[in-house]
Scaffold this motif. Structure first.
Motif, short mmCIF file in Angstrom:
data_model
loop_
_atom_site.label_atom_id
_atom_site.label_comp_id
_atom_site.label_asym_id
_atom_site.label_seq_id
_atom_site.Cartn_x
_atom_site.Cartn_y
_atom_site.Cartn_z
N PRO A 270 61.13 10.21 23.73
CA PRO A 270 59.79 10.20 24.30
C PRO A 270 58.88 9.21 23.57
N SER A 271 57.90 8.68 24.30
CA SER A 271 56.94 7.76 23.68
C SER A 271 56.00 8.53 22.77
N ILE A 272 55.20 7.81 22.00
CA ILE A 272 54.21 8.44 21.11
C ILE A 272 53.25 9.29 21.94
N THR A 273 52.82 8.75 23.07
CA THR A 273 51.89 9.50 23.92
C THR A 273 52.53 10.79 24.44
N GLN A 274 53.77 10.68 24.93
CA GLN A 274 54.46 11.87 25.42
C GLN A 274 54.65 12.90 24.30
N SER A 275 55.03 12.43 23.12
CA SER A 275 55.22 13.34 21.99
C SER A 275 53.91 14.03 21.61
N SER B 200 54.83 20.01 11.49
CA SER B 200 55.67 19.25 10.56
C SER B 200 54.98 17.93 10.21
N ALA B 201 55.49 17.29 9.18
CA ALA B 201 54.93 15.99 8.77
C ALA B 201 55.08 14.96 9.88
N SER B 202 56.21 15.03 10.60
CA SER B 202 56.41 14.06 11.69
C SER B 202 55.46 14.33 12.85
N GLN B 203 55.16 15.59 13.15
CA GLN B 203 54.21 15.90 14.21
C GLN B 203 52.80 15.42 13.84
N THR B 204 52.42 15.63 12.59
CA THR B 204 51.11 15.15 12.14
C THR B 204 51.04 13.63 12.22
N ALA B 205 52.13 12.96 11.83
CA ALA B 205 52.17 11.49 11.90
C ALA B 205 52.07 11.02 13.34
N THR B 206 52.70 11.75 14.25
CA THR B 206 52.63 11.39 15.67
C THR B 206 51.20 11.46 16.18
N LEU B 207 50.47 12.53 15.85
CA LEU B 207 49.08 12.65 16.29
C LEU B 207 48.21 11.57 15.66
N ARG B 208 48.47 11.24 14.41
CA ARG B 208 47.68 10.18 13.75
C ARG B 208 47.90 8.84 14.46
N GLY C 22 44.35 4.83 20.41
CA GLY C 22 43.25 5.00 21.35
C GLY C 22 43.32 6.30 22.12
N SER C 23 44.23 7.20 21.74
CA SER C 23 44.38 8.52 22.38
C SER C 23 44.68 8.42 23.88
N PRO C 24 45.69 7.64 24.26
CA PRO C 24 46.05 7.57 25.69
C PRO C 24 46.54 8.92 26.19
N ASP D 212 48.66 11.49 29.08
CA ASP D 212 49.77 11.62 30.02
C ASP D 212 49.71 13.04 30.59
N MET D 213 49.01 13.19 31.70
CA MET D 213 48.79 14.52 32.27
C MET D 213 50.08 15.16 32.75
N ASP D 214 51.04 14.36 33.24
CA ASP D 214 52.31 14.92 33.72
C ASP D 214 53.06 15.62 32.59
N THR D 215 53.12 14.96 31.43
CA THR D 215 53.81 15.57 30.29
C THR D 215 53.05 16.79 29.79
N LEU D 216 51.74 16.72 29.78
CA LEU D 216 50.92 17.84 29.29
C LEU D 216 51.13 19.08 30.14
N ASN D 217 51.29 18.90 31.43
CA ASN D 217 51.40 20.03 32.35
C ASN D 217 52.84 20.49 32.58
N LYS D 218 53.80 19.79 32.02
CA LYS D 218 55.20 20.09 32.29
C LYS D 218 55.66 21.29 31.47
N THR D 219 56.30 22.24 32.14
CA THR D 219 56.89 23.39 31.45
C THR D 219 58.22 22.96 30.84
N PRO D 220 58.50 23.33 29.59
CA PRO D 220 59.79 22.95 28.98
C PRO D 220 60.95 23.38 29.86
#
Length: 494
Positions: free
Chosen positions: A62-67, A136-144, A150-152, A154-162
């Motif tokens: 997944p991309s940074i935005t999707q993650s 996790s450290a990797s999750q924090t790094a992803t958000l940073r 620029g905080s792009p 992705d509404m589709d990923t946000l709304n997707k059920t695992p």
């Protein structure tokens, strides 16, 4: 009267699954207590481990935005949505996120150092988020990195059920020694108890006050975790992994099954008071707890939604039919309007998985119990916790409200049954109240679930070793059954 009882096994909350593709494995959460497992099972084969086999499409990184969207969806939205907005923060869209919270700006696109969100993530933060976990450290790094981009959005990923794909799982046979009774349903009209024994069904009737049992074949590949009886008393309903079976009570034969869209364990089954709907709790530990609504006789759900972020353990309708209550291993109880399906409240107070819910006769009190050794009493109208019952040393596995005498029975992990009388609503919130507590029986086996056979005035307890123990309301032993070992066979017509 139908008295369904269902239970998840907190010590072995996973099925044994052999992945079809061993190069891609995703371990689901297991809720277990190795110390208690050794005590209960005394065998290594009972620890069953689940895996998820990912599809080729899911192998794409997944991309940074999707993650970032996945982190926000799983860790933030449960508390910071348009519906809840804790602290005034709504993270359902980029626009609402940039509006900030009651205390100010949360995210500043392109400027991670000025984004308060990142300040809340360290474990030692005064305003630590998420409150019940640690990124996790990797999750924090992803958000940073996402904020720096620029905080792009992705509404589709946000709304997707695992996604969960059971068709890519190969369930292995359960160990023959693993035969827990995790569910009981009692039909007064048919003078019978239906209980689980591992993945099998056991029908118990009394002949000259002694139990007579029949073992039925099933199509379930995992242990049966939920049972109920149709309002017309013509069918038993059993829930396994990914399917629900409807059994003819007279012949003991399966008349129909429901499998779509079910992808996980069926951990709760109950009919509404008017008998028009079957409420189904479906769960994958650590992933979701869903509610499905089936119209009577239909195999297609009328409505489905994710109610919890972990296994759903109990599902009940309020006495007046206005609300449904669901409890979960995520430590919460959630309240849903039965007509609109909107979540109108959630109850927090337990610090471990909640195992069961109960209500008093007139529906003014809601009682919850969990593996945090607590029984909590809530006011149904204000939804405030008003007191705890007793001081328990072990997790509480099941609750049973006896309407005739307005008594509450509680079963703990050690197989001890307590009775509570004179439960009342009073001022002095969050105090401790014994409610006239009395220990009525202590068995030598860990208990799993309770039922009340009203016709014979018997409490019936299921154990993790496959036994049924029957007691009077005062705790006097009536009879005990051992696991049924005979060959599987259809039940003769009654």
């Amino acid at each position: 009267m139908v008295r369904p009882r269902s239970r998840i096994d907190p010590f072995v909350t996973s099925m044994q699954i052999k992945p079809m593709n061993r190069s891609n494995l995703n371990a689901l959460h297991m809720i277990q207590d190795p110390r208690v497992i050794r005590l209960i099972f005394l065998l290594e084969a009972c620890l069953l481990i689940p895996f998820k086999c990912d599809s080729a499409a899911e192998e794409i990184e997944p991309s940074i935005t999707q993650s970032a969207m996945i982190i926000l969806r799983d860790q933030c939205l449960p508390c910071h949505s348009a519906e809840k907005s804790k602290g005034g923060l709504n993270m359902e869209s980029r626009e609402s996120l940039l509006l900030g919270s009651d205390t100010g700006t949360v995210v500043v696109p392109l400027k991670p150092k000025e984004s308060y969100l990142l300040e809340t993530l360290p474990a030692d933060s005064d305003s630590h988020m998420p409150p019940k976990g640690q990124l996790s450290a990797s999750q924090t790094a992803t958000l940073r990195e996402w904020i720096a981009m620029g905080s792009p959005w992705d509404m589709d990923t946000l709304n997707k059920t695992p996604e969960v794909e059971p068709d890519k799982w190969n369930l292995q046979p359960l160990p023959s020694e693993y035969v827990p009774v995790l569910a009981i349903a009692i039909s007064e009209a048919n003078e019978a108890i239906i209980s689980s024994q591992g993945r099998d069904l056991i029908v118990t009737r009394l002949e000259n006050e002694k139990p007579s049992q029949t073992r039925l074949p099933t199509q379930h590949k995992d242990v049966i975790r939920s049972l109920t009886i149709t309002p017309d008393h013509k069918q038993w309903v059993s829930g396994g992994f990914g399917n629900i079976n409807f059994w003819n009570i007279q012949s003991g034969q399966i008349e129909r099954s429901i499998s779509k869209p079910l992808k996980g364990r069926i951990t709760a089954l109950t009919f509404t008071v008017d008998g028009s709907k079957l409420l189904v709790g479906e769960s994958i530990p650590g992933v979701f707890g869903k509610i499905h609504i089936f119209r009577e006789g239909s195999s297609v759900p009328e409505e489905s939604w994710q109610a919890h972020d972990d296994e759903l353990t109990s599902l009940q309708e309020s006495r007046n039919g206005s609300f449904w209550m669901s409890a979960s291993a995520d430590h919460t109880v959630r309240i849903w309007e039965s007509d609109t399906l909107l979540e109108v409240d959630w109850l927090e107070g337990h610090v471990a998985p909640i195992m069961e819910l109960a209500q008093n006769t007139n529906g003014t009190l809601l009682i919850s119990a969990g593996t945090d050794n607590a029984i909590k009493v809530w006011d149904q109208q204000s939804r405030e916790r008003i007191y705890d019952l007793g001081r328990h040393q072990f997790g509480v596995m099941d609750l049973l409200w006896k309407t005739e005498k307005s008594e509450l029975f509680a079963l703990n992990q050690r197989g001890t049954i307590y009775r509570y009388q004179d439960l009342k609503v009073h001022t002095g919130a969050q105090s401790s109240n014994t409610g006239r507590e009395k220990m009525i029986n202590r068995t030598k086996q860990p208990g799993s679930c309770l039922g009340f056979w009203e016709q014979h005035d018997l409490l019936v307890m299921g154990t993790f070793e496959g036994e049924l123990h029957a007691y009077s309301s005062e705790g006097k032993s009536a009879w005990i059954t051992k696991p049924v070992q005979d060959d599987l066979k259809p039940m003769a017509s009654q």
